[in-house]
Scaffold this motif. Structure first.
Motif, PDB file in Angstrom:
ATOM      1  N   ARG A 190      -0.108  20.354  -8.593  1.00  0.00           N
ATOM      2  CA  ARG A 190      -0.138  21.436  -7.601  1.00  0.00           C
ATOM      3  C   ARG A 190      -0.208  22.719  -8.305  1.00  0.00           C
ATOM      4  O   ARG A 190      -1.065  23.523  -7.955  1.00  0.00           O
ATOM      5  N   ARG A 191       0.537  23.024  -9.359  1.00  0.00           N
ATOM      6  CA  ARG A 191       0.334  24.031 -10.201  1.00  0.00           C
ATOM      7  C   ARG A 191      -0.889  24.250 -10.995  1.00  0.00           C
ATOM      8  O   ARG A 191      -1.553  25.332 -10.969  1.00  0.00           O
ATOM      9  N   GLU A 192      -1.772  22.989 -11.017  1.00  0.00           N
ATOM     10  CA  GLU A 192      -2.991  23.052 -11.646  1.00  0.00           C
ATOM     11  C   GLU A 192      -4.080  23.063 -10.777  1.00  0.00           C
ATOM     12  O   GLU A 192      -5.311  23.217 -10.918  1.00  0.00           O
ATOM     13  N   GLY A 193      -3.647  23.265  -9.374  1.00  0.00           N
ATOM     14  CA  GLY A 193      -4.716  23.614  -8.131  1.00  0.00           C
ATOM     15  C   GLY A 193      -5.146  22.299  -7.969  1.00  0.00           C
ATOM     16  O   GLY A 193      -6.237  22.557  -7.088  1.00  0.00           O
ATOM     17  N   LEU A 194      -4.768  21.269  -7.991  1.00  0.00           N
ATOM     18  CA  LEU A 194      -5.081  19.784  -7.451  1.00  0.00           C
ATOM     19  C   LEU A 194      -5.139  19.823  -6.191  1.00  0.00           C
ATOM     20  O   LEU A 194      -3.985  19.927  -5.511  1.00  0.00           O
ATOM     21  N   LYS A 195      -6.096  19.354  -5.188  1.00  0.00           N
ATOM     22  CA  LYS A 195      -6.017  19.279  -4.098  1.00  0.00           C
ATOM     23  C   LYS A 195      -6.144  17.787  -3.522  1.00  0.00           C
ATOM     24  O   LYS A 195      -5.430  17.533  -2.082  1.00  0.00           O
ATOM     25  N   SER A 196      -6.123  16.865  -4.403  1.00  0.00           N
ATOM     26  CA  SER A 196      -6.252  15.300  -3.921  1.00  0.00           C
ATOM     27  C   SER A 196      -4.936  14.473  -4.051  1.00  0.00           C
ATOM     28  O   SER A 196      -5.214  13.334  -4.384  1.00  0.00           O
ATOM     29  N   PHE A 197      -3.838  15.476  -4.098  1.00  0.00           N
ATOM     30  CA  PHE A 197      -2.584  14.709  -4.376  1.00  0.00           C
ATOM     31  C   PHE A 197      -2.042  14.289  -2.881  1.00  0.00           C
ATOM     32  O   PHE A 197      -0.916  13.613  -3.145  1.00  0.00           O
ATOM     33  N   ALA A 198      -2.442  14.706  -2.055  1.00  0.00           N
ATOM     34  CA  ALA A 198      -1.953  14.713  -0.559  1.00  0.00           C
ATOM     35  C   ALA A 198      -1.572  13.110  -0.217  1.00  0.00           C
ATOM     36  O   ALA A 198      -0.537  12.977   0.110  1.00  0.00           O
ATOM     37  N   ILE A 199      -2.482  12.271  -0.467  1.00  0.00           N
ATOM     38  CA  ILE A 199      -2.318  10.951  -0.171  1.00  0.00           C
ATOM     39  C   ILE A 199      -1.115  10.305  -0.760  1.00  0.00           C
ATOM     40  O   ILE A 199      -0.371   9.573  -0.290  1.00  0.00           O
ATOM     41  N   GLU A 200      -1.111  10.387  -2.124  1.00  0.00           N
ATOM     42  CA  GLU A 200       0.350   9.833  -2.817  1.00  0.00           C
ATOM     43  C   GLU A 200       1.361  10.570  -2.478  1.00  0.00           C
ATOM     44  O   GLU A 200       2.213  10.067  -2.401  1.00  0.00           O
ATOM     45  N   THR A 201       1.478  11.833  -2.196  1.00  0.00           N
ATOM     46  CA  THR A 201       2.676  12.421  -1.615  1.00  0.00           C
ATOM     47  C   THR A 201       3.028  11.902  -0.462  1.00  0.00           C
ATOM     48  O   THR A 201       4.471  11.712  -0.509  1.00  0.00           O
ATOM     49  N   ARG A 202       2.340  11.370   0.292  1.00  0.00           N
ATOM     50  CA  ARG A 202       2.684  10.761   1.736  1.00  0.00           C
ATOM     51  C   ARG A 202       3.657   9.442   1.433  1.00  0.00           C
ATOM     52  O   ARG A 202       4.328   9.096   2.297  1.00  0.00           O
ATOM     53  N   LEU A 203       3.247   8.829   0.377  1.00  0.00           N
ATOM     54  CA  LEU A 203       3.723   7.611   0.088  1.00  0.00           C
ATOM     55  C   LEU A 203       5.476   7.704  -0.377  1.00  0.00           C
ATOM     56  O   LEU A 203       6.174   6.726   0.177  1.00  0.00           O
ATOM     57  N   ILE A 204       5.779   8.752  -0.829  1.00  0.00           N
ATOM     58  CA  ILE A 204       7.076   8.961  -1.366  1.00  0.00           C
ATOM     59  C   ILE A 204       8.261   8.948  -0.318  1.00  0.00           C
ATOM     60  O   ILE A 204       9.172   8.242  -0.598  1.00  0.00           O
ATOM     61  N   PRO A 205       8.178   9.575   0.926  1.00  0.00           N
ATOM     62  CA  PRO A 205       9.070   9.468   1.630  1.00  0.00           C
ATOM     63  C   PRO A 205       9.349   7.996   2.242  1.00  0.00           C
ATOM     64  O   PRO A 205      10.298   7.540   2.604  1.00  0.00           O
ATOM     65  N   LEU A 206       8.414   7.260   2.310  1.00  0.00           N
ATOM     66  CA  LEU A 206       8.308   6.019   2.869  1.00  0.00           C
ATOM     67  C   LEU A 206       8.973   5.033   1.817  1.00  0.00           C
ATOM     68  O   LEU A 206      10.048   4.124   2.051  1.00  0.00           O
ATOM     69  N   LEU A 207       8.806   5.404   0.485  1.00  0.00           N
ATOM     70  CA  LEU A 207       9.487   4.329  -0.659  1.00  0.00           C
ATOM     71  C   LEU A 207      10.955   4.594  -0.695  1.00  0.00           C
ATOM     72  O   LEU A 207      11.714   4.026  -0.941  1.00  0.00           O
ATOM     73  N   ARG A 208      11.207   6.134  -0.532  1.00  0.00           N
ATOM     74  CA  ARG A 208      12.705   6.525  -0.543  1.00  0.00           C
ATOM     75  C   ARG A 208      13.514   5.819   0.617  1.00  0.00           C
ATOM     76  O   ARG A 208      14.550   5.368   0.435  1.00  0.00           O
ATOM     77  N   ALA A 209      12.854   5.769   1.694  1.00  0.00           N
ATOM     78  CA  ALA A 209      13.755   5.056   2.907  1.00  0.00           C
ATOM     79  C   ALA A 209      13.680   3.550   2.734  1.00  0.00           C
ATOM     80  O   ALA A 209      14.623   2.864   3.255  1.00  0.00           O
ATOM     81  N   LEU A 210      12.833   2.993   1.809  1.00  0.00           N
ATOM     82  CA  LEU A 210      12.789   1.439   1.909  1.00  0.00           C
ATOM     83  C   LEU A 210      13.869   1.139   0.763  1.00  0.00           C
ATOM     84  O   LEU A 210      14.587   0.361   0.952  1.00  0.00           O
ATOM     85  N   VAL A 211      13.863   2.247  -0.378  1.00  0.00           N
ATOM     86  CA  VAL A 211      14.961   1.754  -1.285  1.00  0.00           C
ATOM     87  C   VAL A 211      16.328   2.005  -0.669  1.00  0.00           C
ATOM     88  O   VAL A 211      17.133   1.221  -1.144  1.00  0.00           O
ATOM     89  N   ALA A 212      16.507   2.994   0.195  1.00  0.00           N
ATOM     90  CA  ALA A 212      17.858   3.268   0.825  1.00  0.00           C
ATOM     91  C   ALA A 212      18.277   1.963   1.495  1.00  0.00           C
ATOM     92  O   ALA A 212      19.396   1.569   1.312  1.00  0.00           O
ATOM     93  N   VAL A 213      17.344   1.230   1.981  1.00  0.00           N
ATOM     94  CA  VAL A 213      17.730   0.073   3.078  1.00  0.00           C
ATOM     95  C   VAL A 213      18.127  -0.788   1.938  1.00  0.00           C
ATOM     96  O   VAL A 213      19.027  -1.697   2.071  1.00  0.00           O
ATOM     97  N   LEU A 214      17.113  -1.311   0.866  1.00  0.00           N
ATOM     98  CA  LEU A 214      17.316  -2.353  -0.003  1.00  0.00           C
ATOM     99  C   LEU A 214      18.725  -2.115  -0.818  1.00  0.00           C
ATOM    100  O   LEU A 214      19.337  -3.041  -1.186  1.00  0.00           O
TER     101      LEU A 214
END
Length: 260
Positions: A190-214
């Motif tokens: 984001r600091r470097e001005g990249l705009k295509s990180f959005a898809i990757e960002t969306r995955l993190i909350p899902l993985l955190r929620a899954l890890v919490a269950v596991l």
């Protein structure tokens, strides 16, 4: 999805080109074939052609297996991260076609390659900069692979010990440390001005929620909500290509979590 028919047509045309008689068998051709078969599997599954989709994914996994096994004997740590996208795609293709044992082999490859390791017995990655990309792709590939392998702790990783520093160190960590590393990489992007990180960002909350269950800290209902949110974030063909196979894979791999 309006652009699906066009995407299918383009993939089939590219597949015809790659399989023309006399076409040289190069790494680029192999990767192109894997891409075509994997994509066609997604498109066919979306349209309800599940048997056809499985056959497409078998093709993608088989081609990837031959390619990676051919490359492994001469692969170096400096080049390892170049192969994690292919091995992750192969892992998903194997899993989605019902080849879970092969999928775990590919996830193991991905976990190492995305860390800049070949065998896993190296002391540390030869080139940390190659695996801490500013889009978080390599760290998230490792996180996803480790979750699929059931390994949430007991490993080393490249970690940013200070939130204000971009200097990473190789230390003992766990899945939470790797998720924080991925987020730090995305912050750099984001600091470097990249705009295509959005898809990757969306995955993190899902993985955190899954890890919490596991780990026995969270409720399956929260993970299911996170999966629905993730799936609904598909907005274009790029998002479909990245998100849809993950949704299918997680539902199959963790049925007690994602099936109400």
């Amino acid at each position: 999805m309006e652009s699906l028919a066009k995407a299918i047509q383009m993939r089939k045309q590219y597949l015809d080109i790659l399989t023309e008689p006399g076409k040289p068998d190069t790494p680029m051709r192999t990767e192109g074939l894997v891409e075509c078969w994997f994509s066609l599997g997604l498109y066919n599954h979306w349209q309800g052609e599940e048997e056809v989709a499985r056959a497409d994914w078998v093709q993608a996994a088989s081609l990837s297996q031959a390619y990676i096994e051919r490359e492994l004997p001469t692969l170096t740590s400096e080049r390892a991260s170049n192969y994690d996208r292919l091995s992750r795609k192969a892992a998903l293709a194997a899993a989605l076609s019902g080849q879970e044992s092969l999928a775990r082999t590919f996830f193991s490859h991905t976990e190492r390659f995305s860390t800049g390791l070949v065998t896993g017995h190296e002391e540390r990655p030869a080139d940390p900069g190659a695996v801490l990309d500013s889009m978080g792709i390599h760290p998230l590939s490792r996180v996803y692979s480790l979750i699929r392998l059931g390994r949430l702790s007991g490993f080393h990783g490249l970690i940013f010990p200070e939130a204000s520093s971009d200097e990473a160190i190789w230390i003992q960590t766990d899945i939470h440390g790797l998720l924080e590393t991925a987020e730090h990489c995305l912050a750099i992007g984001r600091r470097e001005g990249l705009k295509s990180f959005a898809i990757e960002t969306r995955l993190i909350p899902l993985l955190r929620a899954l890890v919490a269950v596991l780990e026995g800290r969270g409720a399956a209902e929260e993970a299911r909500k996170a999966l629905v949110t993730y799936e609904r974030s598909i907005r274009d063909m790029a998002g479909f290509y990245y998100i849809y196979p993950v949704v299918l894979d997680l539902k199959a791999a963790f049925p007690t979590v994602f099936t109400a």
